[in-house]
Design a protein around this motif. Structure first.
Motif, short mmCIF file in Angstrom:
data_model
loop_
_atom_site.label_atom_id
_atom_site.label_comp_id
_atom_site.label_asym_id
_atom_site.label_seq_id
_atom_site.Cartn_x
_atom_site.Cartn_y
_atom_site.Cartn_z
N TYR A 52 33.47 30.52 55.92
CA TYR A 52 34.37 29.58 55.54
C TYR A 52 33.76 29.04 54.40
N PRO A 53 33.26 29.63 53.23
CA PRO A 53 32.67 28.83 52.14
C PRO A 53 33.63 27.89 51.38
N ARG A 54 32.80 26.62 51.25
CA ARG A 54 33.59 25.43 50.45
C ARG A 54 33.02 25.45 49.13
N ASN A 55 31.70 25.95 49.03
CA ASN A 55 31.07 25.85 47.59
C ASN A 55 30.28 27.03 47.61
N GLY A 56 30.37 28.18 46.75
CA GLY A 56 29.53 29.19 46.62
C GLY A 56 30.25 30.41 45.67
N ILE A 57 29.38 31.27 45.47
CA ILE A 57 29.77 32.22 44.36
C ILE A 57 29.27 33.74 45.09
N ALA A 58 30.07 34.87 45.02
CA ALA A 58 29.56 36.08 45.65
C ALA A 58 30.20 37.16 44.43
N LEU A 94 30.98 58.59 34.25
CA LEU A 94 30.21 57.35 34.61
C LEU A 94 31.16 56.21 34.62
N GLN A 95 30.92 55.44 36.03
CA GLN A 95 31.77 54.48 36.37
C GLN A 95 31.16 53.27 36.52
N LEU A 96 31.79 52.12 36.21
CA LEU A 96 31.19 50.80 36.33
C LEU A 96 32.38 49.86 37.22
N HIS A 97 31.98 49.28 38.22
CA HIS A 97 33.03 48.50 38.97
C HIS A 97 32.38 47.31 39.26
N THR A 98 32.91 45.83 38.91
CA THR A 98 32.49 44.55 39.52
C THR A 98 33.37 43.98 40.06
N THR A 99 33.01 43.13 41.09
CA THR A 99 33.93 42.00 41.61
C THR A 99 33.24 40.71 41.71
N ALA A 100 33.82 39.68 41.65
CA ALA A 100 33.50 38.14 41.77
C ALA A 100 34.54 37.33 42.60
N ARG A 101 33.83 36.52 43.30
CA ARG A 101 34.62 35.32 44.03
C ARG A 101 33.86 34.13 43.75
N TRP A 102 34.77 32.96 43.58
CA TRP A 102 34.06 31.74 43.45
C TRP A 102 34.99 30.63 44.20
N ILE A 109 39.75 28.81 44.92
CA ILE A 109 39.35 30.00 44.99
C ILE A 109 39.74 30.68 43.84
N ALA A 110 38.86 31.36 43.31
CA ALA A 110 39.26 32.31 42.09
C ALA A 110 38.56 33.65 42.48
N ARG A 111 39.10 34.76 42.00
CA ARG A 111 38.83 35.85 42.38
C ARG A 111 39.01 37.02 40.89
N GLY A 112 37.91 37.88 40.58
CA GLY A 112 38.13 38.69 39.49
C GLY A 112 37.64 39.93 39.83
N GLU A 113 38.16 41.13 38.98
CA GLU A 113 37.69 42.43 39.33
C GLU A 113 37.86 43.12 37.95
N LEU A 114 36.82 44.06 37.50
CA LEU A 114 36.97 44.84 36.60
C LEU A 114 36.15 46.28 36.65
N GLY A 115 37.00 47.25 36.02
CA GLY A 115 36.27 48.56 36.38
C GLY A 115 36.75 49.33 35.28
N HIS A 116 35.89 50.33 34.80
CA HIS A 116 35.89 51.21 33.79
C HIS A 116 35.37 52.68 34.02
N THR A 117 36.06 53.73 33.62
CA THR A 117 35.38 55.04 33.76
C THR A 117 35.28 55.60 32.59
N PHE A 118 34.05 56.19 32.19
CA PHE A 118 33.73 56.85 31.09
C PHE A 118 33.68 58.28 31.37
N THR A 119 35.09 58.85 31.04
CA THR A 119 35.19 60.57 31.05
C THR A 119 36.11 61.13 30.12
N ASP A 120 36.14 62.12 29.97
CA ASP A 120 37.33 62.90 29.09
C ASP A 120 37.88 63.78 30.15
N ALA A 121 37.75 63.75 31.25
CA ALA A 121 38.48 64.70 32.00
C ALA A 121 38.79 64.06 33.44
N LEU A 122 39.69 62.77 33.18
CA LEU A 122 40.40 62.11 34.26
C LEU A 122 40.99 63.28 35.29
#
Length: 656
Positions: free
Chosen positions: A479-485, A504-512, A523-536
């Motif tokens: 149960y974090p009161r102060n932290g980041i992951a 090529l795929q990049l996926h990041t998440t963060a929690r504060w 509590i703040a949470r974020g997510e970001l992901g991107h796929t580099f491809t021409d053949a989804l």
């Protein structure tokens, strides 16, 4: 009745009635003029408080009122106030005023003469016999009304202590030092510089003891096992409101790390040579408790042992080297798990598992698990080998098969993964892996319900590497009161190297986490992901991004946000998966006590191929701090045309 017995009987009645008339009951004790901490310390120090609700004699009450002055004064000394002015009043109109101690008095001289209850009772009894300080008319009235008073219950008395704490005692001179080898220790000198209270600061006992204990503990942690005080004295001069501190340690020599021995009881399950590879320091290097703490964590992560006892033995040191004895108790070898599950897409199910903590004395592990639900079945096999050559971690080989038959997709998947994990330091963990994936799928809208027409399945084979890093810096993982992951994952494949498409795929998440008060946090949470491809279209659903659900955008169903199969013929619309994902959340929690609280939150984001179409949900939740982590029950509603109304989510477990 004879004359003499009648006289004795009459005297007994009068004395009994008089004793009852003098009885009193303390109803409440009030303390005025202090802050919360001081008030509480005074309250727990007062003998008066222990008698609340009890009948006490008049003599005993007089003693308690007098003693309250001394007890309150002593209770204020830890805060640096040695000369308070104390006024004690009770609701009968009796008043006692204790002036500040004489300027040249010491704490010992502050105690009143005759401090024992027995002496006080005897003195008051003598005064009563002599009639000292007593109005004769009042004595007559008391005698006449004694019988009536004996039948009347005592009225609870309120005692009020009005306290002016006066001028605080401040540190005038502070001579704090470490003699010997520790005098040149950088970290010990930092602790000396941070010693509190310092010159011109209020002489707070709690700060003084904490600083003194910190240095004493630091000496032991850094291998100064012969350290002791050569001077330890504090002089308080009330007349000048000053305290002089004289505090000196003699450190002695600093010891080094000696040989380490292992004892596994009642039987040895892991070869010592494997455990010795976790010892990252060289024999003869300087001693530090932090080395042993890190070693304990490494042993604990292995999950081989039920208890771990690491004991330095400075009394057996040879040539300045401290031997270390490690006593290990094996844990239960096999772990069996069973449980029930339910998901809106998978349906009701059962979960069975078996884990072997150690297969042999080389520390190999194995796991088998089956999740069998109505519309989704998964079987997992895993084999792990300890890996300590570079970083503490594991070589892991896993095989997983999944069969999913839901309202929108018919999918079968098998995946083989070989990975190497390692703990870089206390905050960073890394995992490098190679994946072999074979997946076959068909969407429900592609089935025309004609049994004579076969379903056209798509299939894909991908062979690709993956690299994942995780960063956690928090005061409490449960149960974090102060932290980041944060986590970051990079993976990619080539057609020329076993994959059906280049990607090529990049996926990041963060929690504060940020504590805003004793019982609230943001509590703040974020997510970001991107796929580099021409053949989804050639990429299987497993390698696409989705949004919606309890860990994404609350207020929307699982995978509801993003490109979807249109809703036709009574079927619901279902997600296809996307090239990109972006989500964010802000949540405020307020606990009402140590266990229960509430939350409000807003989530927003989207899964998309080209241009994001953000969806936002808002909601409220209930929180319960269980022994295994917070229990979270959330109700949320989407603001941008959700498929359904309110969504209910249930989660339990550690935040990090």
């Amino acid at each position: 009745m004879p004359l003499i017995p009648r006289l004795f009987f009459a005297v007994a009645l009068v004395l009994g009635a008089a004793g009852t008339a003098r009885a009193a009951k303390i109803g409440k004790v009030e303390i005025v003029g202090l802050d919360e901490a001081m008030t509480q310390n005074v309250r727990v120090s007062l003998s008066l408080v222990d008698t609340i609700g009890k009948d006490v004699s008049g003599r005993r009450l007089g003693y308690l009122l007098r003693e309250a002055e001394n007890e309150a004064r002593e209770a204020l000394e830890p805060f640096g106030y040695y000369s308070p002015t104390i006024k004690v009043e009770d609701s009968r109109g009796t008043r006692r005023r204790a002036p500040a101690l004489p300027a040249d008095s010491s704490p010992a001289e502050a105690s009143p003469v005759g401090a024992s209850p027995a002496d006080a009772d005897q003195a008051e009894a003598s005064q009563a016999e002599a009639g000292i300080g007593e109005d004769p008319s009042a004595r007559d009235a008391s005698s006449q009304g004694s019988a009536a008073s004996a039948a009347t219950p005592s009225v609870p008395i309120t005692v009020t202590l009005t306290i002016d704490k006066g001028e605080p005692v401040k540190v005038r001179r502070s001579d704090i030092a470490i003699l010997g080898a520790g005098s040149d220790d950088r970290y010990l000198n930092q602790d000396l510089d941070a010693f509190r209270p310092g010159p011109d600061q209020v002489f707070n006992h709690e700060l003084y003891e904490a600083s003194k204990t910190k240095i004493t503990r630091r000496l032991a942690e850094r291998g100064y096992f012969d350290a002791d005080f050569s001077s330890r004295r504090v002089e308080v001069t009330r007349a000048e409101h000053a305290a002089d501190i004289d505090l000196v340690w003699t450190s002695g020599q600093r010891y080094d790390m000696g040989p380490i021995t292992f004892e596994q009881t009642p039987k040895r399950i892991i070869r010592d040579s494997l455990l010795e590879r976790l010892v990252y320091w060289e024999q003869g290097s300087y001693y530090h408790q932090g080395k042993l703490d890190r070693f304990r964590e490494s042993l604990s992560r292995l999950d081989y042992f039920a208890s771990i006892d690491i004991e330095p033995q400075p009394d057996q040191a040879v040539d300045g080297q401290v031997p270390v004895k490690v006593v290990l108790t094996p844990a239960k070898r096999s772990i069996y798990t069973a449980g029930l599950s339910y998901g809106t897409d998978s349906g009701a199910g059962v979960r069975l598992g078996l884990e072997r903590r150690y297969l042999n004395d080389r520390g190999h592990k194995a796991l088998a698990q089956v999740d069998f639900a109505e519309r989704r079945k998964t079987a997992t096999l895993q084999y792990r080998i300890p890996a300590f050559a570079w970083l503490d971690g594991w070589y892991t080989f896993s095989l997983q098969g999944t069969d999913e038959q839901t309202d929108y997709i018919d999918s079968r998947r098998i995946e083989l993964v070989a990975s190497r994990s390692g703990k870089i330091n206390q905050r960073w963990t890394a995992t490098a892996s190679v994946h072999g994936l074979r997946e076959r799928w068909a969407y429900a809208d592609e089935d025309d319900d004609d049994p004579t027409t076969p379903v056209e399945y798509r299939s894909a084979t991908f062979l690709y590497p993956s690299f994942r890093v995780e960063y956690v810096d928090a005061d409490d993982r449960l149960y974090p009161r102060n932290g980041i992951a944060a986590t970051a994952m990079l993976r990619g494949g080539l057609e020329s190297v076993g994959s059906d498409a280049n990607f090529l795929q990049l996926h990041t998440t963060a929690r504060w986490y940020k504590g805003l008060g004793p019982r609230s946090r943001l509590i703040a949470r974020g997510e970001l992901g991107h796929t580099f491809t021409d053949a989804l279209v050639d990429m299987p659903p497993t390698l696409r991004f989705y949004a919606g659900g309890d860990r994404s955008i609350r207020g929307y169903e699982w995978r509801e946000v993003g490109p979807r199969i249109p809703a036709i013929d009574g079927r619901k619309a279902f997600a296809l998966g996307a090239k990109n994902v972006v989500t964010g959340s802000v949540e405020y929690e307020q606990y009402f006590n140590d266990s229960w609280g509430a939350a409000v939150f807003v989530d927003s984001g989207s899964a998309f191929d080209n241009t994001p179409k953000l969806r936002t949900g808002v909601g409220v939740g209930v929180r319960w701090r269980s022994p295994v982590g917070p229990l979270r029950i959330d109700i949320a509603r989407g603001l941008d045309d959700p498929d359904s109304g309110f969504q209910l989510y249930l989660n339990i477990g550690a935040d990090l």
